[in-house]
Motif scaffolding. Structure first.
Motif, PDB file in Angstrom:
ATOM      1  N   ILE A  79       9.624   3.907   4.704  1.00  9.00           N
ATOM      2  CA  ILE A  79       9.450   5.226   5.233  1.00  9.00           C
ATOM      3  C   ILE A  79      10.245   6.131   4.574  1.00  9.00           C
ATOM      4  CG2 ILE A  79       9.452   6.458   7.324  1.00  9.00           C
ATOM      5  CD1 ILE A  79       8.477   4.318   8.846  1.00  9.00           C
ATOM      6  N   ILE A  80       9.730   7.004   3.985  1.00  4.95           N
ATOM      7  CA  ILE A  80      10.606   7.916   3.072  1.00  4.95           C
ATOM      8  C   ILE A  80      10.517   9.306   3.520  1.00  4.95           C
ATOM      9  CG2 ILE A  80      10.920   9.009   0.765  1.00  4.95           C
ATOM     10  CD1 ILE A  80       9.428   6.355  -0.358  1.00  4.95           C
ATOM     11  N   ASP A  81      11.649   9.737   4.115  1.00  4.14           N
ATOM     12  CA  ASP A  81      11.838  11.273   4.703  1.00  4.14           C
ATOM     13  C   ASP A  81      10.628  11.608   5.532  1.00  4.14           C
ATOM     14  OD1 ASP A  81      13.828  12.994   4.885  1.00  4.14           O
ATOM     15  OD2 ASP A  81      12.761  14.535   4.027  1.00  4.14           O
ATOM     16  N   VAL A 133       0.888  -1.169  -0.018  1.00  6.33           N
ATOM     17  CA  VAL A 133      -0.045   0.055  -0.098  1.00  6.33           C
ATOM     18  C   VAL A 133       0.943   1.219   0.123  1.00  6.33           C
ATOM     19  CG1 VAL A 133      -0.251  -0.052   2.762  1.00  6.33           C
ATOM     20  CG2 VAL A 133      -1.944   1.230   1.218  1.00  6.33           C
ATOM     21  N   PHE A 134       0.426   2.194  -0.991  1.00 10.64           N
ATOM     22  CA  PHE A 134       1.324   3.387  -1.045  1.00 10.64           C
ATOM     23  C   PHE A 134       0.571   4.534  -0.299  1.00 10.64           C
ATOM     24  CE2 PHE A 134       3.076   0.628  -4.242  1.00 10.64           C
ATOM     25  CZ  PHE A 134       4.305   0.960  -4.137  1.00 10.64           C
ATOM     26  N   ILE A 135       1.218   5.322   0.287  1.00 11.41           N
ATOM     27  CA  ILE A 135       0.517   6.513   1.163  1.00 11.41           C
ATOM     28  C   ILE A 135       1.349   7.668   0.931  1.00 11.41           C
ATOM     29  CG2 ILE A 135      -0.479   7.296   3.318  1.00 11.41           C
ATOM     30  CD1 ILE A 135      -0.568   4.567   4.271  1.00 11.41           C
ATOM     31  N   HIS A 136       0.886   8.846   0.062  1.00 15.04           N
ATOM     32  CA  HIS A 136       1.529  10.014  -0.101  1.00 15.04           C
ATOM     33  C   HIS A 136       1.610  10.925   0.898  1.00 15.04           C
ATOM     34  CE1 HIS A 136      -2.161  12.155  -0.506  1.00 15.04           C
ATOM     35  NE2 HIS A 136      -2.671  11.119  -1.043  1.00 15.04           N
ATOM     36  N   GLY A 137       2.572  11.918   0.660  1.00 18.99           N
ATOM     37  CA  GLY A 137       2.819  13.159   1.843  1.00 18.99           C
ATOM     38  C   GLY A 137       1.430  14.145   1.498  1.00 18.99           C
ATOM     39  N   GLN A 167      -6.525 -12.043   2.686  1.00 18.96           N
ATOM     40  CA  GLN A 167      -5.241 -12.157   3.527  1.00 18.96           C
ATOM     41  C   GLN A 167      -3.983 -11.900   3.120  1.00 18.96           C
ATOM     42  OE1 GLN A 167      -5.455 -13.034   6.979  1.00 18.96           O
ATOM     43  NE2 GLN A 167      -7.679 -12.948   7.069  1.00 18.96           N
ATOM     44  N   LYS A 168      -3.390 -11.030   3.405  1.00 22.79           N
ATOM     45  CA  LYS A 168      -2.148 -10.622   2.849  1.00 22.79           C
ATOM     46  C   LYS A 168      -1.133 -10.095   3.921  1.00 22.79           C
ATOM     47  CE  LYS A 168      -3.789 -10.841  -1.502  1.00 22.79           C
ATOM     48  NZ  LYS A 168      -3.196 -11.762  -2.489  1.00 22.79           N
ATOM     49  N   LYS A 169       0.124 -10.404   3.438  1.00 25.77           N
ATOM     50  CA  LYS A 169       1.311  -9.517   4.390  1.00 25.77           C
ATOM     51  C   LYS A 169       1.322  -8.282   4.021  1.00 25.77           C
ATOM     52  CE  LYS A 169       3.858 -12.370   6.509  1.00 25.77           C
ATOM     53  NZ  LYS A 169       5.136 -13.474   6.960  1.00 25.77           N
ATOM     54  N   TRP A 170       1.285  -7.387   4.284  1.00 26.86           N
ATOM     55  CA  TRP A 170       1.284  -5.974   3.797  1.00 26.86           C
ATOM     56  C   TRP A 170       2.545  -5.465   4.171  1.00 26.86           C
ATOM     57  CZ3 TRP A 170      -2.074  -3.684   0.585  1.00 26.86           C
ATOM     58  CH2 TRP A 170      -3.338  -4.249   0.362  1.00 26.86           C
ATOM     59  N   ILE A 171       3.061  -4.490   3.215  1.00 25.77           N
ATOM     60  CA  ILE A 171       4.315  -3.568   3.076  1.00 25.77           C
ATOM     61  C   ILE A 171       3.575  -2.228   3.052  1.00 25.77           C
ATOM     62  CG2 ILE A 171       6.397  -2.676   2.087  1.00 25.77           C
ATOM     63  CD1 ILE A 171       6.859  -5.522   1.148  1.00 25.77           C
ATOM     64  N   ILE A 172       3.714  -1.429   4.096  1.00 26.68           N
ATOM     65  CA  ILE A 172       3.357  -0.046   3.687  1.00 26.68           C
ATOM     66  C   ILE A 172       4.643   0.997   3.285  1.00 26.68           C
ATOM     67  CG2 ILE A 172       2.435   1.927   5.102  1.00 26.68           C
ATOM     68  CD1 ILE A 172       1.553  -0.188   7.380  1.00 26.68           C
ATOM     69  N   VAL A 173       4.264   1.583   2.094  1.00 31.91           N
ATOM     70  CA  VAL A 173       5.288   2.618   1.586  1.00 31.91           C
ATOM     71  C   VAL A 173       4.415   4.058   2.101  1.00 31.91           C
ATOM     72  CG1 VAL A 173       6.598   3.325  -0.387  1.00 31.91           C
ATOM     73  CG2 VAL A 173       6.099   0.713  -0.047  1.00 31.91           C
ATOM     74  N   CYS A 174       5.256   4.966   2.615  1.00 33.46           N
ATOM     75  CA  CYS A 174       4.558   6.304   2.985  1.00 33.46           C
ATOM     76  C   CYS A 174       5.817   7.277   2.826  1.00 33.46           C
ATOM     77  CB  CYS A 174       3.973   6.239   4.352  1.00 33.46           C
ATOM     78  SG  CYS A 174       4.921   5.227   5.521  1.00 33.46           S
TER      79      CYS A 174
END
Length: 200
Positions: free
Chosen positions: A97-99, A6-10, A67-74
């Protein structure tokens, strides 16, 4: 268990900027990752309400994948939402986690002055789950003119990297706040590495 990302923007960004940013540059982060695993692009439009409300919506979208094993990109302010997801009943394998925005006193004072009182209250009182099996890759910009910023970021976020030996902090010298725009291959590599760990 299969993975998903899942991608979460700033702040004031758009979900599509993970592929083509506001400068019309193709970075294709989500497109590349989607060739390896399922992906979810999250759009946040209202930063004035309590992040828990937004995260409830994000969790509901994530659960639609099964059912998933999630990676969070934020990125940046999106990290506030990414960390809140740790407190929910959904399996999180990793966070890229990005800056990040650092929810310290200065941050809380700033967003309070901007009228984002609910986010300020959330940041002041937030407790974050830190499951030992979760991998954290935390990417920081290093601005030689603002070294104290990096010191404060590491002081807060190092609490998340100590429990798992695959977790790490990555420094990007003078790449700016939008590291995923200026150092795209390293961000993609970081996410792909997490996928490989979790699918092994």
């Amino acid at each position: 268990m299969k993975t998903a990302v899942v991608f979460i923007h700033g702040f004031n960004k758009k979900s599509e900027y993970w592929n083509k940013n506001e400068f019309n540059k193709d970075i294709n982060i989500e497109k590349i990752i989607s060739k390896k695993t399922q992906t979810l692009l999250v759009q946040i439009d209202d930063y004035s309400i309590n992040p828990k409300t937004i995260v409830t919506s994000i969790i509901n979208q994530m659960k639609e994948f099964g059912q998933k094993k999630w990676i969070i990109v934020c990125h940046s302010l999106g990290v506030i939402y990414g960390l809140e997801i740790l407190n929910h009943d959904i399996q999180i394998g990793g966070l890229c986690i990005i800056d990040p925005s650092t929810p310290n006193d200065k941050f809380i004072e700033k967003i309070t002055s901007e009228g984002r009182v609910e986010m300020a209250e959330h940041s002041k009182n937030a407790q974050y789950g830190k499951p030992s099996k979760t991998i954290f890759h935390i990417h920081f910009d290093y601005d030689v003119n603002k070294p104290q910023r990096l010191t404060k970021q590491i002081k807060f976020f190092s609490q998340f990297t100590s429990a798992n030996d695959k977790s790490k902090i990555i420094i990007h010298p003078n790449k700016g706040h939008m590291i995923h725009y200026t150092d795209t291959p390293k961000i993609i590599s970081s996410i792909l590495t997490m996928i490989s760990y979790l699918q092994a």
